[in-house]
Motif scaffolding. Structure first.
Motif, PDB file in Angstrom:
ATOM      1  N   ILE A 159       5.774 -14.494  15.123  1.00 26.93           N
ATOM      2  CA  ILE A 159       5.344 -13.904  13.831  1.00 26.93           C
ATOM      3  C   ILE A 159       6.164 -12.792  13.583  1.00 26.93           C
ATOM      4  CG2 ILE A 159       3.389 -12.940  12.614  1.00 26.93           C
ATOM      5  CD1 ILE A 159       1.579 -14.481  14.423  1.00 26.93           C
ATOM      6  N   THR A 160       7.146 -12.792  12.517  1.00 25.51           N
ATOM      7  CA  THR A 160       7.666 -11.514  12.083  1.00 25.51           C
ATOM      8  C   THR A 160       7.862 -11.430  10.631  1.00 25.51           C
ATOM      9  OG1 THR A 160       9.748 -13.003  11.868  1.00 25.51           O
ATOM     10  CG2 THR A 160       9.275 -11.989  13.936  1.00 25.51           C
ATOM     11  N   TRP A 161       8.199 -10.464  10.029  1.00 26.44           N
ATOM     12  CA  TRP A 161       8.554 -10.263   8.588  1.00 26.44           C
ATOM     13  C   TRP A 161       9.539 -11.061   8.178  1.00 26.44           C
ATOM     14  CZ3 TRP A 161       4.428  -8.024   6.933  1.00 26.44           C
ATOM     15  CH2 TRP A 161       3.902  -6.796   7.630  1.00 26.44           C
ATOM     16  N   VAL A 162       9.621 -11.687   6.872  1.00 26.41           N
ATOM     17  CA  VAL A 162      10.535 -12.174   6.314  1.00 26.41           C
ATOM     18  C   VAL A 162      11.836 -11.326   6.144  1.00 26.41           C
ATOM     19  CG1 VAL A 162      11.305 -13.514   4.043  1.00 26.41           C
ATOM     20  CG2 VAL A 162       9.105 -13.898   5.110  1.00 26.41           C
ATOM     21  N   ASP A 163      12.912 -11.894   6.311  1.00 28.91           N
ATOM     22  CA  ASP A 163      14.308 -10.893   6.271  1.00 28.91           C
ATOM     23  C   ASP A 163      14.238 -10.025   4.995  1.00 28.91           C
ATOM     24  OD1 ASP A 163      15.011 -11.686   8.840  1.00 28.91           O
ATOM     25  OD2 ASP A 163      16.173 -13.467   8.163  1.00 28.91           O
ATOM     26  N   ALA A 164      14.085 -10.554   3.872  1.00 27.52           N
ATOM     27  CA  ALA A 164      14.191 -10.168   2.312  1.00 27.52           C
ATOM     28  C   ALA A 164      12.970  -9.251   2.076  1.00 27.52           C
ATOM     29  CB  ALA A 164      14.568 -11.075   1.272  1.00 27.52           C
ATOM     30  N   SER A 165      11.877  -9.212   3.138  1.00 29.91           N
ATOM     31  CA  SER A 165      10.646  -8.334   2.735  1.00 29.91           C
ATOM     32  C   SER A 165      10.854  -6.863   2.532  1.00 29.91           C
ATOM     33  CB  SER A 165       9.707  -8.677   3.533  1.00 29.91           C
ATOM     34  OG  SER A 165       8.479  -8.074   3.688  1.00 29.91           O
ATOM     35  N   ARG A 166      10.303  -6.486   1.751  1.00 32.95           N
ATOM     36  CA  ARG A 166      10.257  -4.943   1.461  1.00 32.95           C
ATOM     37  C   ARG A 166       9.566  -4.308   2.592  1.00 32.95           C
ATOM     38  NH1 ARG A 166      13.515  -2.384  -2.105  1.00 32.95           N
ATOM     39  NH2 ARG A 166      11.920  -0.945  -2.715  1.00 32.95           N
ATOM     40  N   LEU A 167       8.617  -5.088   3.048  1.00 24.78           N
ATOM     41  CA  LEU A 167       7.864  -4.342   4.192  1.00 24.78           C
ATOM     42  C   LEU A 167       8.656  -4.261   5.603  1.00 24.78           C
ATOM     43  CD1 LEU A 167       4.381  -6.083   3.780  1.00 24.78           C
ATOM     44  CD2 LEU A 167       4.789  -3.835   3.247  1.00 24.78           C
ATOM     45  N   ARG A 168       9.506  -5.154   5.707  1.00 24.25           N
ATOM     46  CA  ARG A 168      10.309  -5.112   6.823  1.00 24.25           C
ATOM     47  C   ARG A 168      11.343  -3.935   6.648  1.00 24.25           C
ATOM     48  NH1 ARG A 168      15.524  -7.498   7.900  1.00 24.25           N
ATOM     49  NH2 ARG A 168      15.992  -7.895  10.106  1.00 24.25           N
ATOM     50  N   GLN A 169      11.961  -3.759   5.634  1.00 23.91           N
ATOM     51  CA  GLN A 169      12.803  -2.763   5.231  1.00 23.91           C
ATOM     52  C   GLN A 169      12.096  -1.298   5.424  1.00 23.91           C
ATOM     53  OE1 GLN A 169      14.256  -3.500   1.243  1.00 23.91           O
ATOM     54  NE2 GLN A 169      15.355  -5.336   1.997  1.00 23.91           N
ATOM     55  N   LYS A 170      10.828  -1.244   5.123  1.00 23.89           N
ATOM     56  CA  LYS A 170      10.209  -0.075   5.208  1.00 23.89           C
ATOM     57  C   LYS A 170      10.003   0.376   6.726  1.00 23.89           C
ATOM     58  CE  LYS A 170       9.375   1.349   1.019  1.00 23.89           C
ATOM     59  NZ  LYS A 170       9.994   2.445   0.408  1.00 23.89           N
ATOM     60  N   VAL A 171       9.618  -0.806   7.445  1.00 20.31           N
ATOM     61  CA  VAL A 171       9.301  -0.631   9.072  1.00 20.31           C
ATOM     62  C   VAL A 171      10.567  -0.073   9.626  1.00 20.31           C
ATOM     63  CG1 VAL A 171       8.905  -1.856  10.826  1.00 20.31           C
ATOM     64  CG2 VAL A 171       7.346  -2.137   8.992  1.00 20.31           C
ATOM     65  N   LEU A 172      11.703  -0.812   9.098  1.00 24.32           N
ATOM     66  CA  LEU A 172      13.048  -0.323   9.712  1.00 24.32           C
ATOM     67  C   LEU A 172      13.445   0.909   9.448  1.00 24.32           C
ATOM     68  CD1 LEU A 172      14.981  -3.772   9.259  1.00 24.32           C
ATOM     69  CD2 LEU A 172      14.211  -2.797  11.457  1.00 24.32           C
ATOM     70  N   ASP A 173      13.210   1.296   8.141  1.00 21.65           N
ATOM     71  CA  ASP A 173      13.583   2.800   7.845  1.00 21.65           C
ATOM     72  C   ASP A 173      12.576   3.611   8.580  1.00 21.65           C
ATOM     73  OD1 ASP A 173      15.634   1.973   5.839  1.00 21.65           O
ATOM     74  OD2 ASP A 173      14.014   2.016   4.213  1.00 21.65           O
ATOM     75  N   TYR A 174      11.286   3.339   8.738  1.00 17.35           N
ATOM     76  CA  TYR A 174      10.535   4.248   9.573  1.00 17.35           C
ATOM     77  C   TYR A 174      10.703   4.393  10.777  1.00 17.35           C
ATOM     78  CZ  TYR A 174       6.276   6.584  11.443  1.00 17.35           C
ATOM     79  OH  TYR A 174       5.064   7.256  11.864  1.00 17.35           O
ATOM     80  N   ASN A 175      11.400   3.547  11.479  1.00 22.46           N
ATOM     81  CA  ASN A 175      11.951   3.522  13.140  1.00 22.46           C
ATOM     82  C   ASN A 175      13.299   3.846  12.931  1.00 22.46           C
ATOM     83  OD1 ASN A 175       9.213   2.725  13.753  1.00 22.46           O
ATOM     84  ND2 ASN A 175      10.073   0.546  13.687  1.00 22.46           N
ATOM     85  N   GLN A 176      13.831   4.082  11.988  1.00 22.09           N
ATOM     86  CA  GLN A 176      15.516   4.337  11.976  1.00 22.09           C
ATOM     87  C   GLN A 176      16.318   3.438  12.756  1.00 22.09           C
ATOM     88  OE1 GLN A 176      15.584   8.477  13.601  1.00 22.09           O
ATOM     89  NE2 GLN A 176      14.602   9.275  11.591  1.00 22.09           N
ATOM     90  N   GLU A 177      15.861   2.361  12.501  1.00 24.28           N
ATOM     91  CA  GLU A 177      16.680   1.223  13.034  1.00 24.28           C
ATOM     92  C   GLU A 177      17.511   0.218  11.885  1.00 24.28           C
ATOM     93  OE1 GLU A 177      13.629  -1.076  15.027  1.00 24.28           O
ATOM     94  OE2 GLU A 177      13.579   0.625  16.741  1.00 24.28           O
ATOM     95  N   ARG A 178      17.270   0.693  10.565  1.00 22.83           N
ATOM     96  CA  ARG A 178      17.957  -0.174   9.618  1.00 22.83           C
ATOM     97  C   ARG A 178      19.393  -0.167   9.598  1.00 22.83           C
ATOM     98  NH1 ARG A 178      15.934   0.118   3.206  1.00 22.83           N
ATOM     99  NH2 ARG A 178      17.552  -1.508   2.568  1.00 22.83           N
TER     100      ARG A 178
END
Length: 185
Positions: A159-178
């Motif tokens: 179970i993961t986020w869709v690649d183009a999802s804005r939520l996934r981008q926000k999570v990666l930004d928050y974890n500084q992994e983008r």
């Protein structure tokens, strides 16, 4: 004399029983479960109750088999417990006693929004249902938009986020992994 109902009025009243309206609403425990697990359709919960009742009846029938069919009973009980454990409905494969206490809530806990909350991908069930309906979640390679999806244990890790999802981008930004490559896409 009452006029004939128009088409849209008939469509609205199709599932409403005006004579026995108290009986058609369901009982209080059912309404609580529908609210607690955010089950959108009552028919889904009714189906979960039917499945739980069938599993309990099967477990009872296996338990009541005579001593002459002990090998058959052990084989069938192991198969039933393995199937229920694989679906995530029971926590152990030890005995049929866990099958006899299976309820519809066990099926509700295996729905995708409940697992999103369990995996801490959503704060609460309301947000989890919204994420699933909007298409932010995928299970394996498939994007899922139906919150009634029952997820087995084997698929729970996918179970993961869709690649183009804005939520996934926000999570990666928050974890500084983008990645910078993701910024261009």
């Amino acid at each position: 004399m009452v006029r004939k109902l128009k088409y849209h009025e008939q469509k609205l009243l199709r599932h409403l029983d005006l004579v026995n309206w108290e009986a058609s609403g369901g009982n209080l425990a059912e309404v609580r479960a529908l609210r607690r697990y955010r089950v959108g359709r009552r028919e889904d919960y009714v189906q979960y109750k039917v499945l739980a009742r069938a599993v309990r009846a099967l477990a009872r029938r296996l338990r009541d088999l005579g001593p002459a069919s002990a090998a058959f009973r052990a084989r069938c009980a192991a198969a039933l417990l393995e199937k229920l454990y694989g679906l995530g409905l029971v926590n152990s494969r030890q005995s049929l006693a866990v099958c006899e206490s299976l309820s519809a809530a066990a099926f509700c806990r295996r729905r995708l929004p409940c697992l999103l909350v369990k995996l801490r991908m959503a704060q609460n069930l309301r947000h989890a249902v919204t994420f699933v309906e909007q298409g932010h979640v995928r299970v394996g390679p498939e994007v899922v938009t139906d919150p009634a999806l029952l997820v087995p244990r084997a698929v729970e890790d996918f179970i993961t986020w869709v690649d183009a999802s804005r939520l996934r981008q926000k999570v990666l930004d928050y974890n500084q992994e983008r990645d910078d490559f993701d910024l261009a896409a």
